[in-house]
Write a protein that holds these residues in place. Structure first.
Motif, PDB file in Angstrom:
ATOM      1  N   THR A  85      20.869 -14.731 -28.620  1.00 21.44           N
ATOM      2  CA  THR A  85      20.756 -13.684 -29.628  1.00 21.44           C
ATOM      3  C   THR A  85      22.115 -13.094 -29.915  1.00 21.44           C
ATOM      4  OG1 THR A  85      20.326 -11.960 -28.008  1.00 21.44           O
ATOM      5  CG2 THR A  85      18.415 -13.168 -28.805  1.00 21.44           C
ATOM      6  N   GLY A  86      22.186 -12.222 -30.905  1.00 24.73           N
ATOM      7  CA  GLY A  86      23.410 -11.534 -31.272  1.00 24.73           C
ATOM      8  C   GLY A  86      23.964 -12.052 -32.589  1.00 24.73           C
ATOM      9  N   ASN A  87      25.028 -11.399 -33.054  1.00 22.44           N
ATOM     10  CA  ASN A  87      25.703 -11.802 -34.291  1.00 22.44           C
ATOM     11  C   ASN A  87      26.729 -12.869 -33.932  1.00 22.44           C
ATOM     12  OD1 ASN A  87      27.155 -12.016 -36.668  1.00 22.44           O
ATOM     13  ND2 ASN A  87      27.019  -9.816 -37.120  1.00 22.44           N
ATOM     14  N   HIS A  88      26.361 -14.105 -34.161  1.00 26.59           N
ATOM     15  CA  HIS A  88      27.237 -15.203 -33.749  1.00 26.59           C
ATOM     16  C   HIS A  88      28.548 -15.186 -34.513  1.00 26.59           C
ATOM     17  CE1 HIS A  88      23.688 -16.286 -31.690  1.00 26.59           C
ATOM     18  NE2 HIS A  88      23.088 -16.982 -32.689  1.00 26.59           N
ATOM     19  N   LEU A  89      28.502 -14.725 -35.773  1.00 23.25           N
ATOM     20  CA  LEU A  89      29.735 -14.697 -36.568  1.00 23.25           C
ATOM     21  C   LEU A  89      30.749 -13.728 -35.986  1.00 23.25           C
ATOM     22  CD1 LEU A  89      28.208 -14.810 -40.175  1.00 23.25           C
ATOM     23  CD2 LEU A  89      29.162 -16.700 -38.821  1.00 23.25           C
ATOM     24  N   GLN A  90      30.235 -12.747 -35.214  1.00 24.72           N
ATOM     25  CA  GLN A  90      31.148 -11.788 -34.571  1.00 24.72           C
ATOM     26  C   GLN A  90      31.380 -12.137 -33.104  1.00 24.72           C
ATOM     27  OE1 GLN A  90      29.774  -7.803 -35.202  1.00 24.72           O
ATOM     28  NE2 GLN A  90      29.902  -7.955 -37.440  1.00 24.72           N
ATOM     29  N   GLY A  91      30.971 -13.318 -32.712  1.00 27.19           N
ATOM     30  CA  GLY A  91      31.249 -13.794 -31.367  1.00 27.19           C
ATOM     31  C   GLY A  91      30.249 -13.351 -30.320  1.00 27.19           C
ATOM     32  N   GLU A  92      29.059 -12.891 -30.725  1.00 27.40           N
ATOM     33  CA  GLU A  92      28.047 -12.422 -29.772  1.00 27.40           C
ATOM     34  C   GLU A  92      27.071 -13.560 -29.464  1.00 27.40           C
ATOM     35  OE1 GLU A  92      26.224  -9.083 -31.650  1.00 27.40           O
ATOM     36  OE2 GLU A  92      27.960  -7.764 -31.366  1.00 27.40           O
ATOM     37  N   PHE A  93      27.044 -13.959 -28.210  1.00 30.26           N
ATOM     38  CA  PHE A  93      26.129 -15.008 -27.765  1.00 30.26           C
ATOM     39  C   PHE A  93      25.427 -14.510 -26.485  1.00 30.26           C
ATOM     40  CE2 PHE A  93      29.229 -17.109 -30.390  1.00 30.26           C
ATOM     41  CZ  PHE A  93      28.502 -18.062 -31.082  1.00 30.26           C
ATOM     42  N   HIS A  94      24.406 -13.683 -26.674  1.00 30.45           N
ATOM     43  CA  HIS A  94      23.703 -13.063 -25.550  1.00 30.45           C
ATOM     44  C   HIS A  94      22.558 -13.958 -25.106  1.00 30.45           C
ATOM     45  CE1 HIS A  94      26.150  -9.788 -26.776  1.00 30.45           C
ATOM     46  NE2 HIS A  94      25.333  -9.310 -27.737  1.00 30.45           N
ATOM     47  N   LEU A  95      22.392 -14.060 -23.795  1.00 30.40           N
ATOM     48  CA  LEU A  95      21.319 -14.882 -23.231  1.00 30.40           C
ATOM     49  C   LEU A  95      20.079 -13.993 -23.060  1.00 30.40           C
ATOM     50  CD1 LEU A  95      20.439 -17.617 -22.055  1.00 30.40           C
ATOM     51  CD2 LEU A  95      21.183 -16.770 -19.809  1.00 30.40           C
ATOM     52  N   TYR A  96      19.017 -14.333 -23.798  1.00 27.96           N
ATOM     53  CA  TYR A  96      17.796 -13.524 -23.801  1.00 27.96           C
ATOM     54  C   TYR A  96      16.664 -14.307 -23.135  1.00 27.96           C
ATOM     55  CZ  TYR A  96      13.701 -10.989 -25.530  1.00 27.96           C
ATOM     56  OH  TYR A  96      12.526 -10.307 -25.625  1.00 27.96           O
ATOM     57  N   MET A  97      15.917 -13.598 -22.269  1.00 26.20           N
ATOM     58  CA  MET A  97      14.781 -14.199 -21.561  1.00 26.20           C
ATOM     59  C   MET A  97      13.545 -13.362 -21.870  1.00 26.20           C
ATOM     60  SD  MET A  97      16.991 -14.784 -18.108  1.00 26.20           S
ATOM     61  CE  MET A  97      18.230 -13.623 -18.705  1.00 26.20           C
ATOM     62  N   GLU A  98      12.515 -13.984 -22.456  1.00 25.78           N
ATOM     63  CA  GLU A  98      11.333 -13.258 -22.921  1.00 25.78           C
ATOM     64  C   GLU A  98      10.403 -12.888 -21.781  1.00 25.78           C
ATOM     65  OE1 GLU A  98       8.590 -11.329 -25.221  1.00 25.78           O
ATOM     66  OE2 GLU A  98      10.569 -12.041 -25.840  1.00 25.78           O
ATOM     67  N   ASP A  99      10.071 -13.820 -20.947  1.00 25.85           N
ATOM     68  CA  ASP A  99       9.079 -13.626 -19.867  1.00 25.85           C
ATOM     69  C   ASP A  99       9.729 -14.004 -18.547  1.00 25.85           C
ATOM     70  OD1 ASP A  99       6.833 -13.296 -18.328  1.00 25.85           O
ATOM     71  OD2 ASP A  99       5.806 -15.090 -19.058  1.00 25.85           O
ATOM     72  N   VAL A 100      10.387 -13.011 -17.923  1.00 25.88           N
ATOM     73  CA  VAL A 100      11.160 -13.278 -16.714  1.00 25.88           C
ATOM     74  C   VAL A 100      10.218 -13.560 -15.544  1.00 25.88           C
ATOM     75  CG1 VAL A 100      12.809 -12.330 -15.068  1.00 25.88           C
ATOM     76  CG2 VAL A 100      13.077 -11.882 -17.516  1.00 25.88           C
ATOM     77  N   GLN A 101      10.541 -14.577 -14.770  1.00 26.11           N
ATOM     78  CA  GLN A 101       9.793 -14.930 -13.571  1.00 26.11           C
ATOM     79  C   GLN A 101      10.748 -14.945 -12.378  1.00 26.11           C
ATOM     80  OE1 GLN A 101       6.436 -15.249 -13.627  1.00 26.11           O
ATOM     81  NE2 GLN A 101       6.609 -14.725 -15.822  1.00 26.11           N
ATOM     82  N   LYS A 102      10.149 -14.883 -11.209  1.00 26.50           N
ATOM     83  CA  LYS A 102      10.953 -14.840  -9.992  1.00 26.50           C
ATOM     84  C   LYS A 102      11.832 -16.083  -9.868  1.00 26.50           C
ATOM     85  CE  LYS A 102      12.085 -12.939  -6.023  1.00 26.50           C
ATOM     86  NZ  LYS A 102      12.842 -11.675  -5.951  1.00 26.50           N
TER      87      LYS A 102
END
Length: 510
Positions: A85-102
């Motif tokens: 996720t994030g604004n890739h054109l501005q260099g944002e590449f965030h790692l997003y996890m929807e359903d976190v598991q152990k």
């Protein structure tokens, strides 16, 4: 806050100090690096990573079995559990996890491919709240048991957050260790205190935010202690024959069994001692004893006591001498000596004195014997024949006398009262009330009084024999004789209810 880590791969010496958590060139391309993050199972989490070089490519890798495996390149992911996720054109590449598991708990690396620069951060996943217990339990013995309050959460030490113990909403222990052990020896004033443990997160991601994660239960302490016994009141005295009540107050946990003990004998099984019609042999020390049993089978005891003073009247004893019996009998005119002794008393006797018979004080006197003194009651000595007659005599004597009424030397009744029914004239005469008593030395005393009974009755009349006819013109005489009368009778002759002559002689002249 725990920051992420980045690094550079360098082939030359540089005075520049690289930022922590990165590796690669001395000139870091990162605008934002990922930081250690705590996430909850089932919630979402995000690790941020931004670079200043628009033309650079960012990849994300996850550490598996000691090695990093790439899971994304640019805005594409190789694992459906992740998204960029994030604004890739501005260099944002965030790692997003929807359903976190152990299973997703690991170290994550954000790398700049063309610059060989990377930054790492840890993702900690919490799938349950703290586990709490108290040993040996919430019930402890005052100043004996050491209570161990243990609270732990399934996270490594590095996870951002602290484990906290609270007592009655006030903090008592806090640690970054993920196991918080709080030990304490309790006293009775802390019974009822409630202990709560929770995990307080830092840098928590998304759905739970920074809200504390509480242990599943609270712990209310039950502090057991031996009885504290206090006898109430201050009245330790009672008069023999009265009732007496005394109470003791017992503070104990658990509730104690209470007994009153007197001379090693249980006299009451309650906090209230009740004695009725108290005897002098019930004096002495009374102990209020309380016993309770603790959770481990041991027992606690407490006592308090007082000494009961049973007070009673003096007990007197007399010693008699002189011309008298051992019981104090003496004939009037003789000598007697009586000595008064106190054989027992509580409290002690202050004085001994003699009082007359009219006082309410202790009295000891000798019994003086004397012969009967006899007197007649009433003054009526006369009775009409055919009527009843009663007369009483009064007798004063010591000892008591036997009483008889005597008539013509014969006993006619044995009592103080002479009673005759339907009196006859021949019952007139002298009646004597005679009393006799016997003294302690076997001698006797006598007394008597007499009166003359006057039995009254109507006259008995006889008329002399004479002819009942007479010739007119002649004189006529006739005598009337009174045969018997009491009192003396008067005689009159009447004709047609008119008195014609006074006296016994009737004399009629021509």
């Amino acid at each position: 806050m725990v920051f992420g880590r980045f690094s550079f791969e360098i082939d030359f010496f540089s005075s520049a100090i690289p930022s922590p958590g990165t590796r690669g060139h001395s000139q870091s391309p990162f605008v934002e690096i990922p930081v250690d993050t705590l996430a909850y199972t089932g919630c979402s989490a995000q690790l941020n990573c931004s670079i200043s070089e628009i033309n650079a490519t960012i990849s994300w890798s996850v550490r598996v079995d000691g090695h990093y495996q790439q899971i994304s390149l640019g805005n594409e992911t190789y694992d459906p559990r992740y998204d960029i996720t994030g604004n890739h054109l501005q260099g944002e590449f965030h790692l997003y996890m929807e359903d976190v598991q152990k299973s997703m708990e690991s170290s994550y690396e954000c790398g700049v491919t063309n610059g060989k620069v990377s930054a790492t951060a840890e993702l900690f996943v919490l799938d349950s709240g703290p586990t709490c217990y108290v040993r040996p339990g919430t019930t402890v013995i005052e100043n004996v048991d050491t209570a161990i309050l243990n609270c732990s959460i399934d996270l490594p030490y590095e996870a951002p957050g602290e484990v906290v113990w609270m007592k009655n909403d006030h903090e008592v222990a806090r640690t970054k260790n993920k196991t918080n052990v709080y030990t304490k020896i309790f006293d009775r004033n802390e019974s009822g205190d409630m202990y709560t443990c929770f995990f307080e997160p830092q840098d928590a991601s998304f759905c739970h935010g920074l809200q504390p994660f509480y242990c599943g239960e609270n712990f209310t302490m039950n502090v057991q202690y031996p009885p504290v016994v206090n006898v109430l009141g201050s009245n330790n005295a009672v008069i023999e024959g009265d009732s007496y009540t005394r109470s003791c107050r017992v503070d104990a946990n658990p509730i104690a069994h209470v007994q009153w003990i007197h001379r090693s004998i249980i006299v009451e099984n309650s906090e209230i001692l009740s004695l009725h019609n108290v005897r002098r042999d019930q004096s002495g020390i009374y102990t209020c004893q309380a016993t309770n049993t603790f959770w481990d089978g041991s027992s606690g005891n407490g006592t308090d006591k007082f000494e009961l003073d049973v007070q009673y009247h003096p007990e007197l004893e007399t010693e008699i001498s002189g011309s008298a019996s051992d019981t104090g009998q003496v004939i009037t005119g003789n000598d007697i000596k009586v000595e008064c002794k106190v054989t027992d008393s509580n409290p002690d006797v202050d004085t001994i004195h003699w009082d007359d018979a009219s006082s309410n004080n202790w009295l000891i006197f000798a019994s003086a014997s004397h012969p009967p003194e006899v007197s007649l009651l009433g003054t009526n000595n006369a009775v009409v024949e055919g009527n009843p007659y009663s007369r009483e005599c009064s007798v004063d004597s010591n000892p008591i006398a036997s009483v008889q009424w005597v008539y013509d030397d014969e006993v006619v009744t044995v009592s103080n009262t002479l009673s005759i029914t339907n009196v006859h004239r021949d019952q007139h005469g002298t009646y004597t009330c005679r009393a006799t008593n016997t003294f302690w030395d076997s001698s006797s005393g006598d007394g008597s009084v007499s009166f003359e009974l006057d039995v009254q009755y109507p006259p008995e009349v006889e008329i002399e024999e004479h002819r009942d006819q007479e010739v007119e013109g002649r004189s006529y005489t006739r005598n009337c004789y009174v045969v018997d009368a009491n009192p003396t009778a008067t005689v009159q002759w009447k004709h047609d209810d008119s008195v014609v002559n006074d006296g016994s002689l009737l004399d009629l002249q021509t």
